[in-house]
Design an enzyme around this catalytic site. Structure first.
Site, PDB file in Angstrom:
ATOM      1  N   HIS A 222      27.377 -10.757 -17.636  1.00  0.00           N
ATOM      2  CA  HIS A 222      28.630 -10.581 -18.007  1.00  0.00           C
ATOM      3  C   HIS A 222      28.739 -10.058 -19.570  1.00  0.00           C
ATOM      4  CE1 HIS A 222      31.238 -11.785 -14.824  1.00  0.00           C
ATOM      5  NE2 HIS A 222      30.582 -13.036 -14.809  1.00  0.00           N
ATOM      6  N   ARG A 383       8.000  -4.898  -6.417  1.00  0.00           N
ATOM      7  CA  ARG A 383       7.931  -3.774  -5.757  1.00  0.00           C
ATOM      8  C   ARG A 383       6.517  -3.081  -5.405  1.00  0.00           C
ATOM      9  NH1 ARG A 383      10.305   1.065  -7.626  1.00  0.00           N
ATOM     10  NH2 ARG A 383      11.300   1.388  -5.850  1.00  0.00           N
ATOM     11  N   LEU A 399      15.839  -6.647  -1.231  1.00  0.00           N
ATOM     12  CA  LEU A 399      15.159  -7.774  -0.250  1.00  0.00           C
ATOM     13  C   LEU A 399      15.379  -9.241  -0.557  1.00  0.00           C
ATOM     14  CD1 LEU A 399      12.019  -5.900   1.188  1.00  0.00           C
ATOM     15  CD2 LEU A 399      14.229  -6.241   2.260  1.00  0.00           C
TER      16      LEU A 399
HETATM   17  P1  ADP Z   1      13.937  -1.824  -3.863  1.00  0.00           P
HETATM   18  O1  ADP Z   1      15.296  -1.731  -4.058  1.00  0.00           O
HETATM   19  O2  ADP Z   1      13.017  -1.474  -4.947  1.00  0.00           O
HETATM   20  O3  ADP Z   1      13.717  -0.849  -2.714  1.00  0.00           O
HETATM   21  P2  ADP Z   1      13.571  -4.054  -2.350  1.00  0.00           P
HETATM   22  O4  ADP Z   1      13.679  -5.405  -2.446  1.00  0.00           O
HETATM   23  O5  ADP Z   1      14.476  -3.634  -1.395  1.00  0.00           O
HETATM   24  O6  ADP Z   1      13.456  -3.148  -3.524  1.00  0.00           O
HETATM   25  O7  ADP Z   1      12.023  -3.779  -1.471  1.00  0.00           O
HETATM   26  C1  ADP Z   1      11.179  -3.903  -2.212  1.00  0.00           C
HETATM   27  C2  ADP Z   1       9.865  -3.370  -1.796  1.00  0.00           C
HETATM   28  O8  ADP Z   1       9.587  -3.270  -0.303  1.00  0.00           O
HETATM   29  C3  ADP Z   1       9.957  -1.758  -1.853  1.00  0.00           C
HETATM   30  O9  ADP Z   1       9.647  -1.544  -3.298  1.00  0.00           O
HETATM   31  C4  ADP Z   1       9.159  -1.064  -0.931  1.00  0.00           C
HETATM   32  O10 ADP Z   1       8.045  -1.056  -1.173  1.00  0.00           O
HETATM   33  C5  ADP Z   1       9.153  -2.327   0.037  1.00  0.00           C
HETATM   34  N1  ADP Z   1      10.204  -1.750   1.246  1.00  0.00           N
HETATM   35  C6  ADP Z   1      11.135  -2.368   1.666  1.00  0.00           C
HETATM   36  N2  ADP Z   1      11.656  -1.678   2.730  1.00  0.00           N
HETATM   37  C7  ADP Z   1      10.597  -0.963   3.046  1.00  0.00           C
HETATM   38  C8  ADP Z   1      10.565  -0.048   4.280  1.00  0.00           C
HETATM   39  N3  ADP Z   1      11.487  -0.100   5.330  1.00  0.00           N
HETATM   40  N4  ADP Z   1       9.143   0.517   4.503  1.00  0.00           N
HETATM   41  C9  ADP Z   1       8.349   0.325   3.658  1.00  0.00           C
HETATM   42  N5  ADP Z   1       8.702  -0.345   2.576  1.00  0.00           N
HETATM   43  C10 ADP Z   1       9.417  -0.986   2.229  1.00  0.00           C
END
Ligand code: ADP
Length: 432
Positions: A222, A383, A399
């Protein structure tokens, strides 16, 4: 717990059976003389009665007396034998020659054979035959019933422990799911009361620390947002005042500030989702409509990048009760990632399983996720170190937020390999 009970019971039964087999023999062996003297005393009366019956008759009639006594004593066997053919051990023969009677012991120190001399040549032998089958069965029945009584007693003793340990396990599971106010509520009088007390104290401490962390994260986020918004606003206002040569640099700065603001927003979402006790919405929605509205938000980008996308759903998909805001948030993140990492194809699948749970699959034909990284990508700020990721510009929180949004509703979010070649993310929500 059942395994524990079965093991304990097996151990008791094996020990009990082993003890039944070994201990009586060991005790009789160790106190053989005392058992022998006891049996000799016990059988003296019956022996002298039998001998007296023979002495009343002349030796020529002893076979007749033998038959008469054998009939009267049946099922005990009465036999008139020559001393030479009675298979006597040396000690037994000496006792008989001195006019004393002899006893042979069987299991558990009970007598089985009694012999008494009639004269220098003849002995009378009384043998108790082995127990008949039904008596044997009844004796084993007693043993089995003792085993059953032991099991009953064990169950009575184990049951409160079982109940309390299950409670402890459930509490640990709920705490793990983020329900930080969960406590064992096991009475201090319980046998595991002390352990439960320590566990609850640990849970108190955990809850306090998690709350502190969340409050800190909330406060920092915040406090950061206000100056960031001012900075953004100020920089935009400066745009017209700076020389055209510096404008590009200024716009880059605005971009950095907005990226920072986005990160703070993501952090705030993540921190809020941590609060598992917060009341979730439960609304009956059409899954197809929910997914359509999420994809609608990406329609422009999907078209401009010429991504072939498809939604596959079971026919007549019934409505499902879920938290629409959290579920849409998770699906949004998955679709955004699939768009970032796919080559050309994106597929969203919807299904209702036989057990009533709902499944949403988001698949793509991109580079996929190596098996050893499949759990780690759900950790915040994680990542994958792949050249393509750098250009995608996420913070590694998407994620982690999605998983929290789904687990907060009691569901799961996992990733596998898609048949399209890339990653397949699967949301599974339980029926209400
Ligand atoms: P970001 O917002 O950096 O994408 P996420 O938490 O959404 O972070 O994803 C974490 C990591 O998972 C990403 O850096 C990527 O390397 C991998 N990732 C997510 N979704 C996919 C996908 N559909 N195909 C390949 N790699 C993925």
């Amino acid at each position: 717990m059942l395994k524990f009970l079965v093991r304990l019971y097996l151990l008791i039964i094996v020990t009990y059976a082993g003890a039944l087999l070994l201990i009586p023999d060991a005790i009789v062996g160790a106190f053989h003389d005392r058992f022998m003297a006891y049996n000799l005393d016990q059988t003296r009366g019956i022996q002298s009665l039998i001998v007296r019956q023979f002495e009343k008759a002349p030796p020529a009639q002893w076979p007749a007396v033998e038959r008469e006594l054998a009939a009267a004593f049946d099922p005990l066997q009465v036999q008139l034998l020559r001393m030479d053919s009675a298979h006597l051990k040396p000690g037994e023969r000496a006792r008989l020659e001195h006019g004393q009677h002899v006893v042979r012991m069987a299991d558990w120190g009970y007598y089985q054979v009694i012999m008494a001399p009639l004269d220098k040549t003849w002995v009378v032998r009384l043998t108790s035959p082995p127990d008949p089958l039904d008596i044997n069965v009844l004796s084993w029945g007693v043993t089995v019933l003792i085993g059953a009584a032991l099991l009953g007693c064990l169950l009575l003793w184990v049951w409160p422990h079982w109940r309390d340990l299950e409670r402890l396990k459930e509490t640990a599971r709920r705490l793990g799911r983020g329900e930080m106010s969960e406590r064992t509520q096991i009475s201090p009088r319980s046998n595991i009361g002390e352990l439960a007390g320590v566990f609850d104290t640990m849970a108190d401490e955990l809850e306090r620390q998690v709350r502190q962390q969340r409050e800190l994260l909330d406060a920092v986020s915040h406090e950061l947002r206000t100056p960031l918004t001012r900075l953004d606003f100020g920089l935009v206002l400066l745009f017209d005042e700076v020389p055209p040569a510096s404008r590009k640099r200024l716009l880059e700065l605005v971009g950095h500030v907005r990226e920072l603001d986005e990160l703070v927003l993501e952090l705030l979402s993540y921190s809020r989702l941590q609060n598992a006790e917060q009341v979730r919405e439960r609304v009956e929605v059409s899954l197809l409509e929910l997914v359509d509205s999420v994809l609608g938000g990406f329609a422009e980008e999907l078209d401009s990048r010429e991504i072939q996308w498809e939604v596959r759903a079971d026919d007549a998909l019934p409505r499902f009760v879920l938290d629409p805001r959290l579920t849409a948030r998770a699906v949004q993140n998955l679709v955004r990632n699939a768009m970032r990492y796919c080559d050309r194809r994106l597929l969203v699948g919807l299904a209702l399983e036989d057990d009533g749970s709902c499944v949403v699959r988001v698949e793509d034909d991109g580079i996929g996720i190596p098996p050893e990284e499949r759990e780690r990508i759900f950790q915040p700020f994680y990542r994958l170190d792949r050249s393509r990721d750098r250009s995608t510009g996420g913070f590694g929180l998407g994620l982690a937020i999605s998983r929290r949004a789904i687990e907060g509703q009691g569901g799961t979010l996992s990733v596998t390999q898609s048949t399209l070649g890339g990653a397949r993310f699967e949301i599974r929500l339980p029926p209400r």
